[in-house]
Design a protein around this motif. Structure first.
Motif, PDB file in Angstrom:
ATOM      1  N   UNK A  23     -22.237  73.871  17.506  1.00 52.48           N
ATOM      2  CA  UNK A  23     -22.874  74.099  18.807  1.00 52.48           C
ATOM      3  C   UNK A  23     -21.899  74.219  19.974  1.00 52.48           C
ATOM      4  N   UNK A  24     -20.667  73.754  19.806  1.00 45.27           N
ATOM      5  CA  UNK A  24     -19.786  73.670  20.970  1.00 45.27           C
ATOM      6  C   UNK A  24     -19.032  74.971  21.229  1.00 45.27           C
ATOM      7  N   UNK A  25     -18.839  75.261  22.513  1.00 47.33           N
ATOM      8  CA  UNK A  25     -18.013  76.395  22.942  1.00 47.33           C
ATOM      9  C   UNK A  25     -17.404  76.030  24.286  1.00 47.33           C
ATOM     10  N   UNK A  26     -16.263  76.618  24.580  1.00 45.72           N
ATOM     11  CA  UNK A  26     -15.633  76.354  25.869  1.00 45.72           C
ATOM     12  C   UNK A  26     -14.357  75.550  25.711  1.00 45.72           C
ATOM     13  N   UNK A  27     -14.128  74.646  26.658  1.00 51.98           N
ATOM     14  CA  UNK A  27     -12.923  73.815  26.636  1.00 51.98           C
ATOM     15  C   UNK A  27     -13.339  72.362  26.425  1.00 51.98           C
ATOM     16  N   UNK A  28     -12.814  71.752  25.386  1.00 55.82           N
ATOM     17  CA  UNK A  28     -13.187  70.376  25.069  1.00 55.82           C
ATOM     18  C   UNK A  28     -11.999  69.436  25.101  1.00 55.82           C
ATOM     19  N   UNK A  29     -12.289  68.201  25.404  1.00 55.90           N
ATOM     20  CA  UNK A  29     -11.301  67.131  25.251  1.00 55.90           C
ATOM     21  C   UNK A  29     -11.838  66.197  24.182  1.00 55.90           C
ATOM     22  N   UNK A  30     -10.961  65.679  23.369  1.00 55.96           N
ATOM     23  CA  UNK A  30     -11.408  64.813  22.270  1.00 55.96           C
ATOM     24  C   UNK A  30     -10.410  63.685  22.115  1.00 55.96           C
ATOM     25  N   UNK A  31     -10.937  62.463  22.079  1.00 59.02           N
ATOM     26  CA  UNK A  31     -10.048  61.318  21.882  1.00 59.02           C
ATOM     27  C   UNK A  31     -10.811  60.167  21.237  1.00 59.02           C
ATOM     28  N   UNK A  32     -10.052  59.159  20.821  1.00 57.68           N
ATOM     29  CA  UNK A  32     -10.615  57.889  20.370  1.00 57.68           C
ATOM     30  C   UNK A  32     -10.039  56.807  21.267  1.00 57.68           C
ATOM     31  N   UNK A  33     -10.886  55.896  21.705  1.00 55.18           N
ATOM     32  CA  UNK A  33     -10.427  54.840  22.607  1.00 55.18           C
ATOM     33  C   UNK A  33     -10.989  53.493  22.189  1.00 55.18           C
ATOM     34  N   UNK A  34     -10.324  52.444  22.668  1.00 54.17           N
ATOM     35  CA  UNK A  34     -10.838  51.093  22.461  1.00 54.17           C
ATOM     36  C   UNK A  34     -11.956  50.828  23.467  1.00 54.17           C
ATOM     37  N   UNK A  35     -12.571  49.670  23.355  1.00 52.18           N
ATOM     38  CA  UNK A  35     -13.594  49.283  24.334  1.00 52.18           C
ATOM     39  C   UNK A  35     -13.034  49.239  25.748  1.00 52.18           C
ATOM     40  N   UNK A  36     -11.730  49.015  25.869  1.00 53.36           N
ATOM     41  CA  UNK A  36     -11.111  48.904  27.193  1.00 53.36           C
ATOM     42  C   UNK A  36     -10.372  50.186  27.598  1.00 53.36           C
ATOM     43  N   UNK A  37     -10.562  51.260  26.854  1.00 53.12           N
ATOM     44  CA  UNK A  37      -9.993  52.541  27.252  1.00 53.12           C
ATOM     45  C   UNK A  37      -8.596  52.817  26.733  1.00 53.12           C
ATOM     46  N   UNK A  38      -8.076  51.965  25.864  1.00 50.56           N
ATOM     47  CA  UNK A  38      -6.747  52.210  25.276  1.00 50.56           C
ATOM     48  C   UNK A  38      -6.848  53.370  24.280  1.00 50.56           C
ATOM     49  N   UNK A  39      -5.876  54.316  24.376  1.00 51.28           N
ATOM     50  CA  UNK A  39      -5.816  55.393  23.360  1.00 51.28           C
ATOM     51  C   UNK A  39      -4.493  55.400  22.600  1.00 51.28           C
ATOM     52  N   UNK A  40      -3.476  54.710  23.113  1.00 52.25           N
ATOM     53  CA  UNK A  40      -2.186  54.757  22.433  1.00 52.25           C
ATOM     54  C   UNK A  40      -1.375  53.498  22.660  1.00 52.25           C
ATOM     55  N   UNK A  41      -0.455  53.289  21.719  1.00 53.63           N
ATOM     56  CA  UNK A  41       0.447  52.145  21.812  1.00 53.63           C
ATOM     57  C   UNK A  41       1.767  52.506  21.136  1.00 53.63           C
ATOM     58  N   UNK A  42       2.859  52.302  21.844  1.00 54.24           N
ATOM     59  CA  UNK A  42       4.199  52.548  21.275  1.00 54.24           C
ATOM     60  C   UNK A  42       4.307  53.929  20.632  1.00 54.24           C
ATOM     61  N   UNK A  43       3.719  54.931  21.279  1.00 58.18           N
ATOM     62  CA  UNK A  43       3.846  56.298  20.795  1.00 58.18           C
ATOM     63  C   UNK A  43       2.936  56.651  19.639  1.00 58.18           C
ATOM     64  N   UNK A  44       2.009  55.784  19.296  1.00 58.23           N
ATOM     65  CA  UNK A  44       1.088  56.068  18.192  1.00 58.23           C
ATOM     66  C   UNK A  44      -0.309  55.586  18.515  1.00 58.23           C
ATOM     67  N   UNK A  45      -1.145  55.596  17.494  1.00 56.79           N
ATOM     68  CA  UNK A  45      -2.510  55.090  17.649  1.00 56.79           C
ATOM     69  C   UNK A  45      -2.539  53.611  17.308  1.00 56.79           C
ATOM     70  N   UNK A  46      -3.353  52.836  18.005  1.00 61.36           N
ATOM     71  CA  UNK A  46      -3.416  51.397  17.706  1.00 61.36           C
ATOM     72  C   UNK A  46      -4.293  51.058  16.514  1.00 61.36           C
ATOM     73  N   UNK A  47      -4.900  52.030  15.868  1.00 61.36           N
ATOM     74  CA  UNK A  47      -5.794  51.756  14.735  1.00 61.36           C
ATOM     75  C   UNK A  47      -5.629  52.854  13.697  1.00 61.36           C
ATOM     76  N   UNK A  48      -6.189  52.593  12.523  1.00 66.72           N
ATOM     77  CA  UNK A  48      -6.220  53.618  11.464  1.00 66.72           C
ATOM     78  C   UNK A  48      -7.674  53.765  11.048  1.00 66.72           C
ATOM     79  N   UNK A  49      -8.262  54.880  11.385  1.00 66.59           N
ATOM     80  CA  UNK A  49      -9.695  55.066  11.170  1.00 66.59           C
ATOM     81  C   UNK A  49      -9.925  56.417  10.488  1.00 66.59           C
TER      82      UNK A  49
END
Ligand code: NAP
Length: 198
Positions: free
Chosen positions: A23-49
């Motif tokens: 269904x999607x078209x156009x320009x999208x942003x996509x990320x994974x974040x913690x409950x507090x808005x964290x997306x990265x730590x030390x140049x990587x992801x803080x989780x493995x999902x």
């Protein structure tokens, strides 16, 4: 999301992701974040999902992906460029595109140039901006859609998701209430947002 995406992994995804992909078209942003808005730590992801990596791969494969140089370099070499996608990498470094570290990337010098370049790539009807924090912060006024995985953790980090301000409204959500549970017991949910253009 995909910092350690494994192209060999099972590509099976949920009907939710399949519906979004269709269904999607156009320009999208996509990320994974913690409950507090964290997306990265030390140049990587803080989780493995892995479930979220599959979701990310399904939505972005076949389309151009735009990222900052630090996100590109956060991918293990064997997993970059992300397969099946034109990988457009933004950097201010003159000549970076000719270095071994840039192999497989289309290097550009600005977000505007990245968006222009994306229009020559296969699948450009949907273009994904995939991070990191620096690039997201510059993209939110341009994007039509955001697909956000929230990971139920308060882990600490050094890179943060952008704010989804008053001009963003929530759309589809998986699950509609509560959380999904990954194979290792991590709880997460996926929310689609759309930007209301003024
Ligand atoms: N959870 C998620 O979904 C997710 C997604 C992506 C990334 N991440 C994480 O986010 C972190 C990386 O994010 P980040 O904010 O540090 O870096 P980033 O946004 O990936 O990259 C920043 C770099 O992009 C280039 N850049 C930024 N704006 C530019 C502009 N206007 N013109 C030209 N070049 C520009 C610069 O590269 P040069 O320094 O080469 O000039 C800058 O240092 C990592 O921890 C990564 O794992 C998480």
């Amino acid at each position: 999301m995909s910092n350690h995406e494994n192209p060999q992994q099972d590509s099976q995804t949920t009907p939710f992701t399949e519906d979004l992909a269709a269904s999607l078209a156009g320009l999208g942003v996509i990320w994974a974040q913690s409950n507090t808005g964290v997306i990265g730590k030390d140049g990587g992801l803080p989780w493995h999902l892995p479930e979220d990596m599959k979701h990310f791969a399904r939505l972005t494969t076949g389309h151009p992906v735009i990222m900052g140089r630090k996100t590109w370099e956060s991918f293990p070499e064997k997993y970059r460029p992300l397969p099946g996608r034109t990988n457009i990498v933004i950097t201010r470094q003159e000549g970076w595109g000719g270095t071994p570290a840039a192999e497989g990337a289309v290097a550009v010098k600005s977000l505007d140039d990245a968006l222009l370049e994306s229009q020559f790539a296969p699948g450009h009807g949907m273009v994904w901006i995939i991070g990191g924090g620096d690039i997201f912060a510059q993209s939110m006024d341009l994007a039509d859609v955001a697909v956000v995985t929230t990971v139920d953790t308060t882990t600490e980090g050094d890179t943060f998701a952008p704010e989804l301000g008053y001009d963003w409204t929530t759309g589809a959500r998986l699950p509609s209430d509560g959380w999904l549970t990954s194979g290792d017991g991590t709880r997460y949910r996926i929310t689609q947002w759309r930007r209301t253009k003024g």
